[in-house]
Each structure stands twice: as C-alpha cells, then as structure tokens.
Design an enzyme around this catalytic site. Structure first.
Site, mmCIF file in Angstrom:
data_model
loop_
_atom_site.group_PDB
_atom_site.id
_atom_site.type_symbol
_atom_site.label_atom_id
_atom_site.label_comp_id
_atom_site.label_asym_id
_atom_site.label_seq_id
_atom_site.Cartn_x
_atom_site.Cartn_y
_atom_site.Cartn_z
ATOM 1 C CB SER A 21 0.537 -8.018 -8.687
ATOM 2 O OG SER A 21 -0.414 -7.462 -7.942
ATOM 3 C CE1 TYR A 41 -0.648 -13.409 -5.875
ATOM 4 C CE2 TYR A 41 -1.095 -11.293 -5.476
ATOM 5 C CZ TYR A 41 -0.812 -12.330 -5.947
ATOM 6 O OH TYR A 41 -1.004 -12.072 -7.669
ATOM 7 C CE LYS A 62 2.075 -13.286 -8.406
ATOM 8 N NZ LYS A 62 2.343 -14.292 -9.548
HETATM 9 P P1 NAD Z 1 -5.794 -18.647 -11.425
HETATM 10 O O1 NAD Z 1 -5.656 -19.262 -10.223
HETATM 11 O O2 NAD Z 1 -6.977 -18.565 -12.299
HETATM 12 O O3 NAD Z 1 -4.657 -19.479 -12.334
HETATM 13 C C1 NAD Z 1 -3.237 -19.757 -12.089
HETATM 14 C C2 NAD Z 1 -3.092 -21.265 -12.416
HETATM 15 O O4 NAD Z 1 -2.074 -21.907 -12.042
HETATM 16 C C3 NAD Z 1 -4.363 -22.331 -12.048
HETATM 17 O O5 NAD Z 1 -5.039 -22.972 -13.007
HETATM 18 C C4 NAD Z 1 -3.592 -23.130 -10.917
HETATM 19 O O6 NAD Z 1 -4.238 -24.291 -11.170
HETATM 20 C C5 NAD Z 1 -2.129 -23.212 -11.408
HETATM 21 N N1 NAD Z 1 -1.286 -23.453 -10.401
HETATM 22 C C6 NAD Z 1 -1.215 -22.778 -9.265
HETATM 23 N N2 NAD Z 1 -0.162 -23.292 -8.524
HETATM 24 C C7 NAD Z 1 0.408 -24.246 -9.297
HETATM 25 C C8 NAD Z 1 1.402 -25.161 -9.186
HETATM 26 N N3 NAD Z 1 2.289 -25.230 -8.164
HETATM 27 N N4 NAD Z 1 1.926 -25.706 -10.400
HETATM 28 C C9 NAD Z 1 1.308 -25.717 -11.417
HETATM 29 N N5 NAD Z 1 0.054 -25.172 -11.359
HETATM 30 C C10 NAD Z 1 -0.181 -24.462 -10.420
HETATM 31 O O7 NAD Z 1 -4.975 -17.188 -11.559
HETATM 32 P P2 NAD Z 1 -4.900 -16.063 -12.518
HETATM 33 O O8 NAD Z 1 -5.967 -15.077 -12.186
HETATM 34 O O9 NAD Z 1 -5.135 -16.507 -13.932
HETATM 35 O O10 NAD Z 1 -3.800 -15.389 -12.633
HETATM 36 C C11 NAD Z 1 -2.436 -15.916 -13.148
HETATM 37 C C12 NAD Z 1 -1.113 -15.339 -12.601
HETATM 38 O O11 NAD Z 1 -1.397 -13.968 -12.428
HETATM 39 C C13 NAD Z 1 -0.909 -15.649 -11.036
HETATM 40 O O12 NAD Z 1 0.589 -15.634 -11.091
HETATM 41 C C14 NAD Z 1 -1.503 -14.361 -10.304
HETATM 42 O O13 NAD Z 1 -0.936 -14.242 -8.784
HETATM 43 C C15 NAD Z 1 -0.971 -13.138 -11.230
HETATM 44 N N6 NAD Z 1 -1.854 -12.256 -11.065
HETATM 45 C C16 NAD Z 1 -3.270 -12.411 -11.239
HETATM 46 C C17 NAD Z 1 -4.205 -11.326 -10.832
HETATM 47 C C18 NAD Z 1 -5.478 -11.235 -10.692
HETATM 48 O O14 NAD Z 1 -6.155 -10.435 -10.097
HETATM 49 N N7 NAD Z 1 -6.358 -12.152 -11.302
HETATM 50 C C19 NAD Z 1 -3.573 -9.894 -10.961
HETATM 51 C C20 NAD Z 1 -2.164 -9.859 -10.691
HETATM 52 C C21 NAD Z 1 -1.563 -10.908 -10.847
HETATM 53 C C1 WQD Z 2 -11.515 -3.755 -6.120
HETATM 54 C C2 WQD Z 2 -12.324 -2.547 -5.160
HETATM 55 C C3 WQD Z 2 -12.502 -2.980 -2.785
HETATM 56 C C4 WQD Z 2 -14.833 -6.600 -3.184
HETATM 57 C C5 WQD Z 2 -6.755 -7.464 -5.656
HETATM 58 C C6 WQD Z 2 -5.438 -7.997 -5.299
HETATM 59 C C7 WQD Z 2 -4.253 -7.646 -6.134
HETATM 60 C C8 WQD Z 2 -4.605 -8.082 -7.381
HETATM 61 C C9 WQD Z 2 -5.973 -7.781 -7.823
HETATM 62 C C10 WQD Z 2 -3.358 -10.372 -7.590
HETATM 63 C C11 WQD Z 2 -11.582 -2.295 -4.093
HETATM 64 C C12 WQD Z 2 -13.686 -3.117 -3.471
HETATM 65 C C13 WQD Z 2 -14.198 -5.655 -3.225
HETATM 66 C C14 WQD Z 2 -16.217 -6.355 -2.466
HETATM 67 C C15 WQD Z 2 -15.739 -4.092 -2.463
HETATM 68 N N1 WQD Z 2 -4.629 -9.597 -7.298
HETATM 69 N N2 WQD Z 2 -14.678 -4.243 -3.470
HETATM 70 N N3 WQD Z 2 -16.593 -5.298 -2.410
HETATM 71 O O1 WQD Z 2 -8.133 -5.175 -3.931
HETATM 72 O O2 WQD Z 2 -7.685 -3.748 -6.111
HETATM 73 O O3 WQD Z 2 -6.662 -6.099 -5.911
HETATM 74 O O4 WQD Z 2 -6.810 -8.404 -6.943
HETATM 75 O O5 WQD Z 2 -2.265 -9.714 -7.939
HETATM 76 O O6 WQD Z 2 -3.321 -7.921 -5.412
HETATM 77 O O7 WQD Z 2 -5.309 -7.147 -3.951
HETATM 78 O O8 WQD Z 2 -9.342 -5.753 -6.224
HETATM 79 O O9 WQD Z 2 -11.475 -6.915 -6.858
HETATM 80 O O10 WQD Z 2 -10.641 -7.047 -4.452
HETATM 81 O O11 WQD Z 2 -11.193 -4.857 -5.105
HETATM 82 O O12 WQD Z 2 -16.140 -3.122 -2.273
HETATM 83 O O13 WQD Z 2 -16.725 -7.344 -2.350
HETATM 84 O O14 WQD Z 2 -13.690 -3.208 -4.796
HETATM 85 O O15 WQD Z 2 -12.306 -2.374 -1.573
HETATM 86 O O16 WQD Z 2 -11.900 -0.904 -3.826
HETATM 87 P P1 WQD Z 2 -7.956 -5.177 -5.525
HETATM 88 P P2 WQD Z 2 -10.611 -6.115 -5.488
#
Ligand code: NAD
Ligand code: WQD
Length: 337
Positions: free
Chosen positions: A124, A149, A153
């Site tokens: 991330s 979190y 990562k």
């Molecule tokens: P998500 O929660 O929709 O998907 C994650 C999946 O992993 C889920 O289906 C959950 O049931 C499964 N899971 C969690 N823990 C588990 C375990 N111990 N064993 C087996 N399965 C397990 O999330 P996502 O948004 O699809 O994210 C996928 C990956 O990408 C995650 O590692 C997340 O941290 C990373 N990521 C997401 C974002 C985002 O904003 N969505 C941003 C950066 C990184």
């Molecule tokens: C985006 C913008 C908020 C909600 C997060 C995690 C990051 C990654 C992606 C996993 C910001 C604003 C939000 C609301 C708002 N996840 N906002 N009202 O914070 O950039 O990233 O998700 O790895 O680790 O921190 O994403 O969608 O929460 O926010 O004004 O109700 O929207 O302040 O400027 P963020 P977000």
C-alpha cells in the site's frame, strides 16, 4: 500458470481472478470469508464462465495451508489475504500482526517447502508515510507508518526483501496500491463494506442511494487545490490487470521489485463528489467536518515504473470509477448476498 490466490474472494482479489481467467490462467482461491461472501464465486463464474476451485481456509492455519500445497502444484501465489481497516488495527493490533504478518510468514514458508517461486504481494502507498515529496517514487524507499495496518504492510515488504536476498530462485513483485475504487462493469462484483464505510467512495455511494444522509468531508483547510484531501484513485479493474502483468513479470525475472500502482493523477474530495454526482445523476449532500487523524493532504503516485517494467497504464478515468461504483451499489445495496 496455476496460481494460488489468497484473499481471492475479496474486493481486489475477485476482480484479479476474473482478469487472470481471461488471460488463460488457472486460479485456486483460498479465503476464510472473513470479509467476503461465498456468492462471489457464483459471480466470478457468471462473468468469466469458469468456476475456480475454492478452499475455505485461513492463512494462519498451517495444516490447512499445507493441504492446499499438497494437493496442487502451483506456479505462483498472489497474496491478497489480510485485514485492512486502519482504525480497527489501532484497537486490535495483535490480530492485525498475527493475520497480516504471521499468516504471510506461514504462506512464504510453505511456498519454499513446495518450491513455489513466484509471488505478488498487496502492499500500500501507506508505507511511504508522510514525509516524501509528491509524486511518490518507489526509489524513496519506505517512510514511517502511523498505524498497525500500515506497519504490517511495511513488515511484509521487509520480510519479502530479506527472503529474496536469501533465496535466489524467488521472484517477488510488491505492488503498492494507491486508492482502489470502482467495480466490474457487470455490477456483479465490487465493494460494499460492512457497517459504516471508512473510505470515501463507498461512503459517497451510500449517500447517493439514500442509505446515509450526507458525507462528512474531513477538512477543507489543507494546502490543496480546494482545501480538501487529494488522492490517486485507481479503477479496481485496472488494478486487477496490473496483477496479471506483475505475476507474468515475476515468472520471467528473479529478485524483488516494488512497483506503484496508481494513475499519477490526484483528485480532491470535492472533485470526487462532483464526478459522482455527474455519473450517478444523484445528489451527494456533504458537510465540512474536522480533519481525520492521520490523514495527509496529498498522496499520488509516480506511475512510470509500472509502465516501464510491466507495460501497465491505467485505462479508466474518474468518470468510469464513479459510474461503476454506482452501478454496483444500486445492484447490490447490501453487498454481495
Ligand atoms: P478485502 O477485505 O475485500 O479482501 C481481503 C480478503 O482476504 C477477504 O475476502 C478476506 O475474507 C480474506 N482474508 C482476510 N484474512 C484472511 C486469512 N487470515 N485467511 C484467509 N483469508 C483471509 O480487501 P481488498 O480491498 O480486496 O484488499 C486486498 C489486499 O490489498 C489486502 O491485503 C489489503 O490490505 C491490500 N490493500 C487494499 C487497499 C484498498 O484500499 N482496498 C489498498 C492497499 C492495499
Ligand atoms: C480519501 C480522502 C479523506 C472518507 C486508505 C488507507 C490506505 C489504503 C487506502 C489500504 C481523504 C477523505 C474519506 C469520508 C472524507 N488502504 N474522506 N470523508 O485515507 O487515502 O487511504 O485507503 O492500504 O492505507 O489509509 O482513503 O478513502 O479513506 O480517504 O472526506 O467519509 O477522502 O480524508 O482525504 P485514504 P479514504
């Protein structure tokens, strides 16, 4: 390739499985359904015409993992499984470290034991912290994380790096996602978090369908174009396609690469609200609320390395991201049931 997709029932994983199948890869999904529904499997089948094998298991359960490796000869692993709620990770850090770090270590150990040498890991942009200049470049390295979190990562990245140094046959691509949004064009898969959404786009979707009254805009006094936070939103289908390119790259190149997956464009909260209103034809009322703790003013990627190494460039713009989010939420107001 035959690919183990951990967390493949989740938001990004399910879209990636669809794109992998479209490119002729065979997927085995391992997921404990903690944050996803078994019906995602039907949806994947409906879109792709293929029903991938699904194993309901937890990555922290070594015996269950071992069974999967015993039953299949994988060419590669794409590792999505993890917990991702930033706020929750502050409250229950050990659960996050156990799941996201402990579970990953078990997975990497079994990859070694069963001689599976290609890995793509979901990292991330959060690992950059807040002290680098925009656009964020991979060469900056890693900054300081502000929550368990993010630290989980960062720790995974460090573990993979050490592991690649030690095991020369390993190929690992660490993808640093920016802000994934949107949904598959079919409206069959997408994101509908349980409870009150933490992230902007799912919250706006709830407001647009009348499930929530108004959006709280967290701060309008940042040093940005309109005072609200600026982020690099990327369509989840583009992100999924980047995984296909990344695993194909890993299969051809040894060692570790860390690659940003973003568009390079920054949009403010108010720009997203306007784009969503236009795409959906719905009103999105909002109020200005205090800043949210831990937020940075601006965060966007330098996407050049992804283009150079993977040939990846995002195809979808903000209009599609909003339109596809809306299409998914109107078809699935309570998520995938
Ligand atoms: P998500 O929660 O929709 O998907 C994650 C999946 O992993 C889920 O289906 C959950 O049931 C499964 N899971 C969690 N823990 C588990 C375990 N111990 N064993 C087996 N399965 C397990 O999330 P996502 O948004 O699809 O994210 C996928 C990956 O990408 C995650 O590692 C997340 O941290 C990373 N990521 C997401 C974002 C985002 O904003 N969505 C941003 C950066 C990184
Ligand atoms: C985006 C913008 C908020 C909600 C997060 C995690 C990051 C990654 C992606 C996993 C910001 C604003 C939000 C609301 C708002 N996840 N906002 N009202 O914070 O950039 O990233 O998700 O790895 O680790 O921190 O994403 O969608 O929460 O926010 O004004 O109700 O929207 O302040 O400027 P963020 P977000």
């Amino acid at each position: 390739m035959k690919i183990l997709v951990t967390g493949g029932m989740g938001y990004i994983g399910s879209h990636t499985v669809v794109e992998l199948i479209a490119k002729g890869h065979e997927c085995v999904i391992l997921d404990n359904l903690y944050n996803s529904s078994i019906n995602v499997l039907n949806r994947i089948e409906e879109i792709s015409g293929v029903r991938p094998e699904f194993v309901n298991a937890d990555i922290t359960d070594e015996n269950a993992l071992r069974n999967v490796f015993e039953n299949h000869q994988f060419d590669a692993v794409i590792h999505f499984a993890g917990l991702k709620a930033v706020g929750e990770s502050v409250t229950i850090p050990l659960k996050y470290y156990d799941n996201n770090v402990g579970g990953s270590i078990k997975l990497y150990q079994l990859m070694e034991e069963y001689n599976v040498n290609n890995l793509v890991f979901s990292s991330s942009a959060t690992v950059y912290g807040s002290s680098f200049e925009m656009p964020l470049k991979e060469a900056y390295g890693r900054g300081t994380t502000t929550n368990p979190y993010g630290t989980s990562k960062l720790m995974n990245e460090m573990i993979i790096e050490d592991y690649c140094h030690a095991r020369k046959e390993l190929s690992a691509v660490v993808l640093r996602y920016f802000n994934p949004v949107g949904a598959h064009k079919s409206g069959l898969i997408g994101e509908r978090p349980n409870g009150i959404p933490n992230n902007l786009m799912p919250y706006i979707s709830d407001v647009a369908i009348g499930k929530r009254e108004r959006l709280n805009v967290f701060g309008d006094d940042y040093d940005t174009k309109d005072g609200t936070g600026v982020r690099d939103y990327i369509h989840v289908v583009d992100l999924a396609k980047a995984h296909v390119l990344a695993i194909e790259y890993a299969a051809k190149n040894k060692g570790m690469e860390t690659i940003n997956i973003g568009t390079g464009n920054g949009y403010s909260v108010l720009e997203i609200v306007e784009a969503y209103k236009k795409a959906s034809g719905k009103d999105v009322p909002y109020v200005i609320a205090p800043r949210r703790a831990g937020d940075v003013a601006t965060c966007y990627a330098d996407p050049n390395k992804a283009k150079e190494l993977l040939g990846f460039e995002a195809q979808y713009g903000i209009e599609d991201m909003c339109l596809d989010s809306y299409n998914f939420i109107i078809k699935n107001p309570n998520g995938i049931e």
